[in-house]
Design an enzyme around this catalytic site. Structure first.
Site, PDB file in Angstrom:
ATOM      1  N   PRO A  95       0.815  -1.222   0.000  1.00 50.13           N
ATOM      2  CA  PRO A  95       0.000   0.000   0.000  1.00 50.13           C
ATOM      3  C   PRO A  95       0.846   1.269   0.000  1.00 50.13           C
ATOM      4  O   PRO A  95       0.359   2.329  -0.395  1.00 50.13           O
ATOM      5  CB  PRO A  95      -0.835  -0.101   1.285  1.00 50.13           C
ATOM      6  N   GLU A 122       0.148  -7.440   8.576  1.00 50.43           N
ATOM      7  CA  GLU A 122       0.450  -6.001   8.615  1.00 50.43           C
ATOM      8  C   GLU A 122       1.531  -5.630   7.602  1.00 50.43           C
ATOM      9  O   GLU A 122       1.828  -4.453   7.405  1.00 50.43           O
ATOM     10  CB  GLU A 122       0.870  -5.577  10.023  1.00 50.43           C
ATOM     11  N   ARG A 159      -2.978  -7.774 -21.052  1.00 46.52           N
ATOM     12  CA  ARG A 159      -3.651  -7.308 -22.273  1.00 46.52           C
ATOM     13  C   ARG A 159      -2.753  -6.429 -23.136  1.00 46.52           C
ATOM     14  O   ARG A 159      -3.085  -6.145 -24.288  1.00 46.52           O
ATOM     15  CB  ARG A 159      -4.965  -6.615 -21.940  1.00 46.52           C
ATOM     16  N   ASP A 173      -7.287   3.066 -26.115  1.00 49.60           N
ATOM     17  CA  ASP A 173      -7.750   2.985 -24.734  1.00 49.60           C
ATOM     18  C   ASP A 173      -7.859   4.359 -24.104  1.00 49.60           C
ATOM     19  O   ASP A 173      -7.062   5.237 -24.388  1.00 49.60           O
ATOM     20  CB  ASP A 173      -6.741   2.210 -23.864  1.00 49.60           C
TER      21      ASP A 173
HETATM   22  C1  21W Z   1      -3.218  -3.747   4.461  1.00 49.87           C
HETATM   23  C2  21W Z   1      -0.968  -4.344   4.045  1.00 49.87           C
HETATM   24  C3  21W Z   1      -2.827  -3.003   5.543  1.00 49.87           C
HETATM   25  C4  21W Z   1      -0.552  -3.575   5.133  1.00 49.87           C
HETATM   26  C5  21W Z   1      -1.497   3.400   6.198  1.00 49.87           C
HETATM   27  C6  21W Z   1      -2.515   2.965   7.022  1.00 49.87           C
HETATM   28  C7  21W Z   1      -0.724  -4.282  -1.784  1.00 49.87           C
HETATM   29  C8  21W Z   1      -2.511  -2.912  -1.258  1.00 49.87           C
HETATM   30  C9  21W Z   1      -1.693  -4.004  -0.834  1.00 49.87           C
HETATM   31  C10 21W Z   1      -2.292  -4.433   3.723  1.00 49.87           C
HETATM   32  C11 21W Z   1      -1.495  -2.924   5.896  1.00 49.87           C
HETATM   33  C12 21W Z   1      -2.107  -2.425  -2.520  1.00 49.87           C
HETATM   34  C13 21W Z   1      -1.464   1.306   6.295  1.00 49.87           C
HETATM   35  C14 21W Z   1      -3.746  -0.801  -2.582  1.00 49.87           C
HETATM   36  C15 21W Z   1      -3.624  -2.245  -0.659  1.00 49.87           C
HETATM   37  C16 21W Z   1      -1.725  -4.807   0.390  1.00 49.87           C
HETATM   38  C17 21W Z   1      -2.718  -5.279   2.567  1.00 49.87           C
HETATM   39  C18 21W Z   1      -1.035  -2.183   7.105  1.00 49.87           C
HETATM   40  C19 21W Z   1      -1.053  -0.071   6.083  1.00 49.87           C
HETATM   41  N1  21W Z   1      -0.884   2.312   5.757  1.00 49.87           N
HETATM   42  N2  21W Z   1      -2.706  -1.373  -3.179  1.00 49.87           N
HETATM   43  N3  21W Z   1      -2.451   1.627   7.036  1.00 49.87           N
HETATM   44  N4  21W Z   1      -4.187  -1.208  -1.355  1.00 49.87           N
HETATM   45  N5  21W Z   1      -2.662  -4.556   1.310  1.00 49.87           N
HETATM   46  N6  21W Z   1      -1.510  -0.877   7.170  1.00 49.87           N
HETATM   47  O1  21W Z   1      -4.096  -2.546   0.426  1.00 49.87           O
HETATM   48  O2  21W Z   1      -0.898  -5.663   0.588  1.00 49.87           O
HETATM   49  S1  21W Z   1      -0.769  -3.278  -3.098  1.00 49.87           S
END
Ligand code: 21W
Length: 252
Positions: A95, A122, A159, A173
């Protein structure tokens, strides 16, 4: 698993604790066909196979305390190091990664070999980030893991691989020319109280192209005006946009 030679134009290895999440998407529709035809190769590797001890442990509590679990580095190194070859790009879905965009998708589709690492819990131990050449996010919302983002990436890249879809489809696209696309119509000519714009039935290809361009500008102006700052626009486009934004009477 994972080291057979592949004739595919794009080879993707996925490392995940939930390989079953990949079954249907990789066997369905456009991507399923590309995999079946061997233009696109996707191999899914179960990280649990590299878990520690009889219980194949892959996670542990965070040092310093706090909620949730963290993925241990050893299984990640054991799974990923053997997958790296010359030119491989290892991508951690995270994320906090760089946002996936159309230009980045086009760059990655040409990379040849990608290893996609899906986190759970996490996140991963900070020392395992060293395995990744880049970290990608698919947007600012929180998911439960990196698997759906990995599938989004596979779908977006797949794709773009030559031969997967009709040759010109991605040139037109949305995003390829920096604008949203305008409306599309098919049969019937009349549906409920709405008819198809007559220009589309006229057979005048030049008029149709001009109409589509104006409709793309109209929709982009209404929904994503931010895109107009970077889209390549002609003088005619700028004139049409001035009309559309109400300075003068809009084009028909
Ligand atoms: C969810 C990992 C929460 C870590 C700020 C506030 C991969 C993802 C993921 C996840 C946390 C992507 C945080 C968009 C996503 C993924 C699981 C821990 C993080 N930061 N692209 N909280 N959204 N998500 N907290 O969740 O692994 S690419």
């Amino acid at each position: 698993m994972g080291s057979e030679p592949s004739g595919a134009l794009l080879q993707i290895d996925v490392v995940t604790l939930f390989p079953e999440l990949f079954d249907a998407p990789l066997h369905t529709s456009v991507i399923g066909r590309a995999v079946e035809r061997g233009i696109l190769s996707v191999m899914v590797h179960d990280l649990r196979a590299h878990g520690i001890g009889r219980h194949r442990v892959v996670d542990d509590a965070p040092y310093g305390g706090g909620a949730g679990m963290v993925m241990r580095p050893e299984p990640l190194f054991a799974a990923i190091e053997p997958l790296r070859a010359d030119g491989t790009q290892v991508i951690l879905l995270d994320p906090a990664g760089e946002r996936l965009t159309d230009p980045l998708a086009r760059e990655l589709a040409a990379a040849g070999h990608l290893v996609l690492v899906c986190g759970r819990y996490e996140g991963i131990d900070e020392r395992a980030r060293a395995l990744a050449d880049r970290e990608l996010s698919i947007g600012d919302y929180v998911l439960t893991g990196g698997e759906l983002p990995a599938l989004v990436l596979i779908d977006a890249l797949g794709r773009l691989v030559p031969g997967v879809i009709e040759a010109d489809s991605h040139e037109s696209d949305s995003f390829a020319d920096g604008l949203l696309e305008g409306p599309h119509y098919t049969r019937p000519e009349q549906f409920r109280d709405a008819s198809v714009p007559p220009v589309l039935l006229s057979g005048h290809h030049g008029e149709v192209a001009r109409w589509r361009r104006v409709e793309a500008l109209r929709r982009t102006l209404a929904r994503r005006p931010d895109l107009l700052a970077t889209a390549p626009l002609t003088d005619q486009d700028r004139a049409d946009l001035r009309l559309l934004s109400g300075e003068e009477d809009p084009p028909a």
